[in-house]
Motif scaffolding. Structure first.
Motif, mmCIF file in Angstrom:
data_model
loop_
_atom_site.group_PDB
_atom_site.id
_atom_site.type_symbol
_atom_site.label_atom_id
_atom_site.label_comp_id
_atom_site.label_asym_id
_atom_site.label_seq_id
_atom_site.Cartn_x
_atom_site.Cartn_y
_atom_site.Cartn_z
ATOM 1 N N MET A 30 0.838 -1.206 0.000
ATOM 2 C CA MET A 30 0.000 0.000 0.000
ATOM 3 C C MET A 30 0.868 1.250 0.000
ATOM 4 N N PHE A 31 0.366 2.280 -0.651
ATOM 5 C CA PHE A 31 0.965 3.608 -0.550
ATOM 6 C C PHE A 31 -0.157 4.534 -0.093
ATOM 7 N N GLU B 11 4.426 -4.131 2.878
ATOM 8 C CA GLU B 11 4.859 -2.807 3.348
ATOM 9 C C GLU B 11 3.782 -1.750 3.078
ATOM 10 N N ILE B 12 3.567 -0.907 4.084
ATOM 11 C CA ILE B 12 2.616 0.206 3.954
ATOM 12 C C ILE B 12 3.405 1.509 4.079
ATOM 13 N N LEU B 13 3.526 2.213 2.963
ATOM 14 C CA LEU B 13 4.290 3.460 2.923
ATOM 15 C C LEU B 13 3.343 4.649 3.099
ATOM 16 N N ASN C 188 8.592 5.023 -5.972
ATOM 17 C CA ASN C 188 9.426 3.975 -6.594
ATOM 18 C C ASN C 188 9.473 2.727 -5.720
ATOM 19 N N GLN C 189 9.548 2.956 -4.415
ATOM 20 C CA GLN C 189 9.567 1.826 -3.480
ATOM 21 C C GLN C 189 8.241 1.060 -3.548
ATOM 22 N N ASN D 152 7.623 -2.785 -4.693
ATOM 23 C CA ASN D 152 6.888 -3.721 -3.823
ATOM 24 C C ASN D 152 5.766 -4.419 -4.607
ATOM 25 N N VAL D 153 5.099 -3.681 -5.476
ATOM 26 C CA VAL D 153 4.005 -4.262 -6.274
ATOM 27 C C VAL D 153 4.573 -5.283 -7.267
ATOM 28 N N LEU D 154 5.755 -4.998 -7.811
ATOM 29 C CA LEU D 154 6.349 -5.869 -8.833
ATOM 30 C C LEU D 154 7.002 -7.115 -8.256
ATOM 31 N N LYS D 155 7.217 -7.142 -6.946
ATOM 32 C CA LYS D 155 7.902 -8.281 -6.294
ATOM 33 C C LYS D 155 7.158 -9.581 -6.498
#
Ligand SMILES: Cc1cc2nc3c(=O)[nH]c(=O)nc-3n(C[C@H](O)[C@H](O)[C@H](O)COP(=O)(O)O)c2cc1C
Length: 180
Positions: free
Chosen positions: A109-110, A139-141, A172-173, A177-180
């Motif tokens: 999440m962003f 991860e929640i940014l 970018n982070q 994370n989405v592409l992982k």
């Protein structure tokens, strides 16, 4: 297959600055697709236990949940109303939580917030992060943009240099994370 995120401003204002910010962030994603939701398309009666007992969960809540389930990540920019979520958002959140309490599933999440004031919606942002990280292992940014009308313009985007750098680092982070 190309990854896709869901993005929205957590506001029902047609002039929403959070919708503007969510739209801006989504368009800067280079490697993932995005779908922008408008909360006005998911307006439902105010949640009540009585309504749920009488009529069940509205179809629109199921539709919202399906959009989330078909996504690989979530980008949300929160309007702050009296230190908390807008009612428009909270009502959708409450109804969808009756389908499954973990509304967002396990997805990167962003979370962002912006407001015209100098505090930049940090209260609602903290509230959202604290709640969502209880159920989400990804991860929640978070990013807050204070003083929207001074620090953002249609031509330049985020004009404050330090905030712009921080924003793109986080974006970018999130994308990786989405592409992982
Ligand atoms: C009922 C109400 C309460 C508000 N409370 C806050 C607040 O607690 N903190 C804040 O930064 N802005 C507050 N604002 C100002 C909003 O940040 C501003 O209206 C902003 O444009 C909302 O985001 P949106 O344009 O995406 O809907 C409030 C606005 C309204 C209408």
């Amino acid at each position: 297959m190309t990854k896709k995120i869901i993005a929205f401003g957590a506001s029902n204002s047609t002039k929403s600055i959070n919708k503007t910010l969510a739209n801006y962030a989504s368009k800067k994603l280079a490697k993932v697709e995005f779908e922008l939701l408008d909360l006005n398309d998911f307006e439902m009666p105010i949640y009540s236990a009585d309504r749920e007992a009488e009529s069940g969960i509205p179809e629109l809540a199921h539709q919202f949940k399906k959009r989330i389930e078909n996504s690989d990540g979530l980008l949300i920019s929160f309007a702050e109303h009296n230190g908390a979520y807008s009612v428009a958002f909270k009502n959708i959140y409450d109804w969808v939580s009756r389908i499954e309490s973990n509304v967002w599933g396990n997805r990167p999440m962003f979370l962002m917030a912006t407001s015209p004031g100098g505090y930049g919606g940090k209260s609602v942002l903290a509230m959202a992060k604290a709640r969502y990280e209880r159920a989400n292992e990804k991860e929640i940014l978070t990013f807050s943009l204070p003083s929207f009308y001074e620090k953002y313009s249609a031509e330049k985007g985020i004009s404050d240099e330090n905030l712009r750098i921080a924003f793109f680092d986080l974006l970018n982070q999130f994308e990786s994370n989405v592409l992982k």
